[in-house]
Write an enzyme that holds these catalytic residues in place. Structure first.
Site, PDB file in Angstrom:
ATOM      1  N   LYS A   7       0.805  -1.219   0.000  1.00 47.98           N
ATOM      2  CA  LYS A   7       0.000   0.000   0.000  1.00 47.98           C
ATOM      3  C   LYS A   7       0.836   1.267   0.000  1.00 47.98           C
ATOM      4  O   LYS A   7       0.356   2.342  -0.266  1.00 47.98           O
ATOM      5  CB  LYS A   7      -0.834  -0.004   1.280  1.00 47.98           C
ATOM      6  CG  LYS A   7      -2.292  -0.003   1.033  1.00 47.98           C
ATOM      7  CD  LYS A   7      -3.012   0.047   2.350  1.00 47.98           C
ATOM      8  CE  LYS A   7      -4.456   0.390   2.090  1.00 47.98           C
ATOM      9  NZ  LYS A   7      -5.238   0.384   3.289  1.00 47.98           N
TER      10      LYS A   7
HETATM   11  N1  GLU Z   1     -10.353  -2.103   5.737  1.00 49.63           N
HETATM   12  C1  GLU Z   1      -9.810  -3.409   5.509  1.00 49.63           C
HETATM   13  C2  GLU Z   1      -8.604  -3.301   4.606  1.00 49.63           C
HETATM   14  O1  GLU Z   1      -8.455  -2.309   3.915  1.00 49.63           O
HETATM   15  C3  GLU Z   1     -10.815  -4.329   4.869  1.00 49.63           C
HETATM   16  C4  GLU Z   1     -11.298  -5.281   5.832  1.00 49.63           C
HETATM   17  C5  GLU Z   1     -12.547  -6.009   5.439  1.00 49.63           C
HETATM   18  O2  GLU Z   1     -12.987  -5.925   4.298  1.00 49.63           O
HETATM   19  O3  GLU Z   1     -13.107  -6.645   6.322  1.00 49.63           O
HETATM   20  O4  GLU Z   1      -7.802  -4.204   4.592  1.00 49.63           O
END
Ligand code: GLU
Length: 294
Positions: A265
């Protein structure tokens, strides 16, 4: 015999509610594009609804410019949502940091049922609890000997500045059916230990917040990366403890770079904005993401 965990129920088409749940802690990359496109498409194909939820509880790493980039990138990809932080909706707010009262209420429900306890033993589990604890993050199983006696913390009025952990049923096999990966099983106490539901910095952990939100936002199917399969087993224990029916699950394949490494990321070159700046068309990206493997 343990009762079967309530997962994998079939979703009546008109009631389908899916979600896109980005964390504004870095640039979205092709892996996110793939997962979010699948989430959006499964909602579209079911004649259902797709919502957007901003998962911004990682207070150390979140940044306003990442939030802005999430909107830009999703719009560029052509994804749309019926409810979200920008559009509002019946389950507002859709940004996790604005939902603290809701999480605190559910923390109290867990405290009253005695399945969580205050734990001064933080170490790197706190790091794991900060955001989605992705597979391969070198998870260590919390040693049961560090558990306090049952009932500890039941009279504590507020979470305070200590981690709160969920007491997992050691040896219990958590089974669920995933829409893509099929029958899946993890053993509590072996594949994962007592996990953090409330962080000592005053915020709910990823595991806890996502369960509360998916339930209250009436999500019928959770679509996310397959690095979160193990997390699903933990989350099923939370659904059970809170007396809630779990949604259906669909864990997507991850996107790797040419060397077979998961995309990061924090690398702008691999990001959607990097791809966009390089002049790639979103349709071409989608085609390449979903092309059959040779
Ligand atoms: N916000 C989480 C991430 O970006 C996603 C988690 C989920 O979809 O449960 O990894």
């Amino acid at each position: 015999m343990n009762p079967p965990l309530p997962s994998g129920r079939p979703v009546p088409p008109a009631k389908y509610r899916g979600r896109i749940a980005p964390s504004p802690t870095g640039w979205l990359h092709a892996g996110h594009a793939r997962t979010f496109t699948v989430a959006w498409k499964r909602a579209e194909d079911s004649g259902g609804t797709c919502i957007l939820r901003m998962e911004d509880l990682d207070t150390d790493r979140r940044k306003p410019e990442y939030t802005a980039a999430v909107y830009e990138d999703l719009a560029w990809l052509g994804l749309r949502w019926a409810e979200g932080p920008d559009t509002g909706g019946p389950h507002a707010p859709y940004t996790q940091s604005e939902r603290m009262d809701i999480y605190r209420r559910q923390w109290k429900a867990l405290r009253d049922s005695g399945c969580i306890y205050p734990s001064p033993h933080s170490r790197k589990d706190v790091r794991g609890a900060l955001s989605a604890p992705h597979e391969g993050a070198n998870e260590s199983v919390f040693p049961p000997r560090l558990r306090p006696p049952p009932g500890t913390g039941r009279k504590t009025p507020e979470p305070g500045s200590v981690n709160w952990r969920f007491r997992v049923p050691d040896g219990r096999v958590i089974r669920f059916t995933d829409g893509r990966c099929g029958e899946t099983a993890y053993t509590a106490g072996q594949d994962f230990g007592d996990f953090v539901v409330w962080r000592k910095d005053g915020f709910p952990s990823y595991e806890f917040a996502v369960v509360v939100d998916d339930h209250l936002m009436e999500i019928s199917e959770v679509v996310r990366g397959e690095d979160l399969l193990r997390s699903t087993a933990r989350q099923l224990l939370l659904y059970e403890a809170l007396g809630w029916r779990a949604p259906a699950w669909y864990h997507c394949e991850l996107v790797c770079d040419a060397e077979g490494r998961r995309l990061a990321k924090r690398t702008e070159a691999q990001s959607l904005r990097g791809i966009r700046k390089a002049g790639m068309d979103p349709v071409a990206l989608r085609v390449s993401l979903f092309a059959p493997k040779r």
